[in-house]
Design a protein around this motif. Structure first.
Motif, PDB file in Angstrom:
ATOM      1  N   GLY A   1     -14.102 -58.830 -19.660  1.00 54.08           N
ATOM      2  CA  GLY A   1     -13.090 -59.885 -19.674  1.00 54.08           C
ATOM      3  C   GLY A   1     -12.530 -60.182 -18.291  1.00 54.08           C
ATOM      4  N   ILE A   2     -13.374 -60.123 -17.280  1.00 60.40           N
ATOM      5  CA  ILE A   2     -12.926 -60.353 -15.898  1.00 60.40           C
ATOM      6  C   ILE A   2     -12.813 -61.849 -15.639  1.00 60.40           C
ATOM      7  CG2 ILE A   2     -13.525 -60.073 -13.454  1.00 60.40           C
ATOM      8  CD1 ILE A   2     -14.980 -57.462 -14.284  1.00 60.40           C
ATOM      9  N   ASP A   3     -11.635 -62.263 -15.154  1.00 56.96           N
ATOM     10  CA  ASP A   3     -11.408 -63.661 -14.790  1.00 56.96           C
ATOM     11  C   ASP A   3     -11.767 -63.818 -13.320  1.00 56.96           C
ATOM     12  OD1 ASP A   3     -10.627 -66.265 -14.377  1.00 56.96           O
ATOM     13  OD2 ASP A   3      -8.473 -65.872 -14.656  1.00 56.96           O
ATOM     14  N   LEU A   4     -12.957 -64.298 -13.047  1.00 62.10           N
ATOM     15  CA  LEU A   4     -13.438 -64.430 -11.674  1.00 62.10           C
ATOM     16  C   LEU A   4     -12.633 -65.445 -10.869  1.00 62.10           C
ATOM     17  CD1 LEU A   4     -17.259 -64.315 -12.413  1.00 62.10           C
ATOM     18  CD2 LEU A   4     -15.916 -62.544 -11.284  1.00 62.10           C
ATOM     19  N   ARG A   5     -12.043 -66.419 -11.561  1.00 61.79           N
ATOM     20  CA  ARG A   5     -11.251 -67.440 -10.853  1.00 61.79           C
ATOM     21  C   ARG A   5     -10.007 -66.833 -10.226  1.00 61.79           C
ATOM     22  NH1 ARG A   5     -10.834 -71.060 -15.982  1.00 61.79           N
ATOM     23  NH2 ARG A   5     -10.284 -68.963 -16.568  1.00 61.79           N
ATOM     24  N   GLY A   6      -9.550 -65.730 -10.780  1.00 56.13           N
ATOM     25  CA  GLY A   6      -8.333 -65.103 -10.282  1.00 56.13           C
ATOM     26  C   GLY A   6      -8.553 -64.206  -9.072  1.00 56.13           C
ATOM     27  N   ILE A   7      -9.791 -63.989  -8.680  1.00 58.78           N
ATOM     28  CA  ILE A   7     -10.073 -63.102  -7.540  1.00 58.78           C
ATOM     29  C   ILE A   7     -10.073 -63.923  -6.259  1.00 58.78           C
ATOM     30  CG2 ILE A   7     -11.748 -61.521  -6.519  1.00 58.78           C
ATOM     31  CD1 ILE A   7     -12.658 -60.842  -9.381  1.00 58.78           C
ATOM     32  N   LYS A   8      -9.100 -63.640  -5.398  1.00 55.93           N
ATOM     33  CA  LYS A   8      -8.944 -64.402  -4.146  1.00 55.93           C
ATOM     34  C   LYS A   8      -9.290 -63.569  -2.909  1.00 55.93           C
ATOM     35  CE  LYS A   8      -7.353 -67.883  -6.443  1.00 55.93           C
ATOM     36  NZ  LYS A   8      -8.328 -68.779  -6.967  1.00 55.93           N
ATOM     37  N   GLU A   9      -9.306 -62.247  -3.053  1.00 55.40           N
ATOM     38  CA  GLU A   9      -9.633 -61.345  -1.944  1.00 55.40           C
ATOM     39  C   GLU A   9     -10.782 -60.454  -2.394  1.00 55.40           C
ATOM     40  OE1 GLU A   9      -6.878 -60.026   0.576  1.00 55.40           O
ATOM     41  OE2 GLU A   9      -5.736 -61.868   0.370  1.00 55.40           O
ATOM     42  N   LYS A  10     -11.496 -59.854  -1.437  1.00 57.31           N
ATOM     43  CA  LYS A  10     -12.597 -58.968  -1.792  1.00 57.31           C
ATOM     44  C   LYS A  10     -12.114 -57.878  -2.732  1.00 57.31           C
ATOM     45  CE  LYS A  10     -15.968 -59.289   1.870  1.00 57.31           C
ATOM     46  NZ  LYS A  10     -16.772 -58.530   2.827  1.00 57.31           N
ATOM     47  N   LYS A  11     -12.901 -57.671  -3.805  1.00 55.24           N
ATOM     48  CA  LYS A  11     -12.518 -56.678  -4.803  1.00 55.24           C
ATOM     49  C   LYS A  11     -13.789 -56.054  -5.393  1.00 55.24           C
ATOM     50  CE  LYS A  11     -10.095 -56.174  -9.182  1.00 55.24           C
ATOM     51  NZ  LYS A  11      -9.323 -56.821 -10.229  1.00 55.24           N
ATOM     52  N   THR A  12     -13.833 -54.720  -5.445  1.00 57.26           N
ATOM     53  CA  THR A  12     -14.945 -54.029  -6.091  1.00 57.26           C
ATOM     54  C   THR A  12     -14.713 -54.096  -7.592  1.00 57.26           C
ATOM     55  OG1 THR A  12     -15.228 -52.533  -4.216  1.00 57.26           O
ATOM     56  CG2 THR A  12     -16.185 -51.840  -6.317  1.00 57.26           C
ATOM     57  N   ILE A  13     -15.679 -54.676  -8.299  1.00 54.57           N
ATOM     58  CA  ILE A  13     -15.505 -54.813  -9.746  1.00 54.57           C
ATOM     59  C   ILE A  13     -16.428 -53.882 -10.533  1.00 54.57           C
ATOM     60  CG2 ILE A  13     -14.669 -57.188  -9.632  1.00 54.57           C
ATOM     61  CD1 ILE A  13     -17.555 -58.014 -10.547  1.00 54.57           C
ATOM     62  N   PHE A  14     -17.393 -53.261  -9.826  1.00 58.92           N
ATOM     63  CA  PHE A  14     -18.329 -52.377 -10.507  1.00 58.92           C
ATOM     64  C   PHE A  14     -18.816 -51.318  -9.535  1.00 58.92           C
ATOM     65  CE2 PHE A  14     -22.583 -50.950 -11.418  1.00 58.92           C
ATOM     66  CZ  PHE A  14     -22.534 -50.658 -12.775  1.00 58.92           C
ATOM     67  N   SER A  15     -19.001 -50.114 -10.041  1.00 58.95           N
ATOM     68  CA  SER A  15     -19.653 -49.044  -9.288  1.00 58.95           C
ATOM     69  C   SER A  15     -20.401 -48.189 -10.296  1.00 58.95           C
ATOM     70  CB  SER A  15     -18.631 -48.202  -8.520  1.00 58.95           C
ATOM     71  OG  SER A  15     -19.300 -47.198  -7.776  1.00 58.95           O
ATOM     72  N   GLY A  16     -21.697 -48.018 -10.084  1.00 60.25           N
ATOM     73  CA  GLY A  16     -22.480 -47.220 -11.011  1.00 60.25           C
ATOM     74  C   GLY A  16     -23.945 -47.157 -10.617  1.00 60.25           C
TER      75      GLY A  16
END
Length: 190
Positions: A142-157
């Motif tokens: 349920g990640i809202d990509l429109r809300g990401i304005k700065e670099k952000k790690t969303i996954f690690s695996g």
């Protein structure tokens, strides 16, 4: 597959003196694609089964699902160039003549040369929010990509997990993993 990458491959093949583009296959009608080609009369849109049967070299430029379907075919005496390397993960393919291009990994030969000396590999891949739209991981979390304005790690695996979550976006990780015969830890940054 006859999308953007397939079109570039088709253009290259049509201007090559070493290869002859004879057959194309896609899930969508290809009349417009064939008319767009430089020598449209020499190319036929065929079924998946006919493509496999009639071709000496099969170039996949579609999806990991297309690779999985391709691996179920009789590929004896065929060469297969795979672009969607995520479809090879966990599948037995050592007995096949499969070519994996280096793609976006400029140093793939160097990685292969030192593969036995590598203990761990971590790949950090940065993607635009638009390129991740519709990825299974984005939808499931349920990640809202429109809300990401700065670099952000969303996954690690692991590479196995990342290809399930981002099947169209992380073939580089799979290519590296296959080249060094080790798992790759992947971070996806938006």
């Amino acid at each position: 597959g006859c999308g953007n990458i397939g079109k570039e491959i088709a253009l290259f093949l049509q201007h090559s003196s070493f290869f002859h583009l004879k057959y194309v296959h896609d899930l969508v009608p290809l009349d417009g694609f064939i008319k767009w080609l430089w020598l449209p009369g020499n190319v036929q849109a065929v079924s998946f089964a006919d493509l496999v049967e009639k071709s000496e070299l099969i170039i996949e430029a579609a999806s990991k699902e297309a690779v999985e379907k391709l691996l179920q075919q009789n590929l004896k005496n065929k060469k297969v160039l795979i672009l969607s390397t995520g479809g090879l993960l966990g599948k037995k393919h050592d007995h096949l003549d499969i070519i994996i291009p280096s793609g976006a990994v400029a140093g793939i030969d160097a990685l292969k040369a030192v593969a036995g000396q590598i203990d761990t590999i971590r790949l950090i891949t940065t993607k635009s929010p638009q390129s991740l739209q519709g990825a299974p991981y984005i939808i499931n979390q349920g990640i809202d990509l429109r809300g990401i304005k700065e670099k952000k790690t969303i996954f690690s695996g692991s590479v196995q997990d990342v290809i399930r979550g981002f099947p169209s976006n992380v073939n580089v990780a799979v290519t590296i993993s296959l080249a060094v015969k080790k798992d790759v830890t992947v971070e996806v940054v938006v």
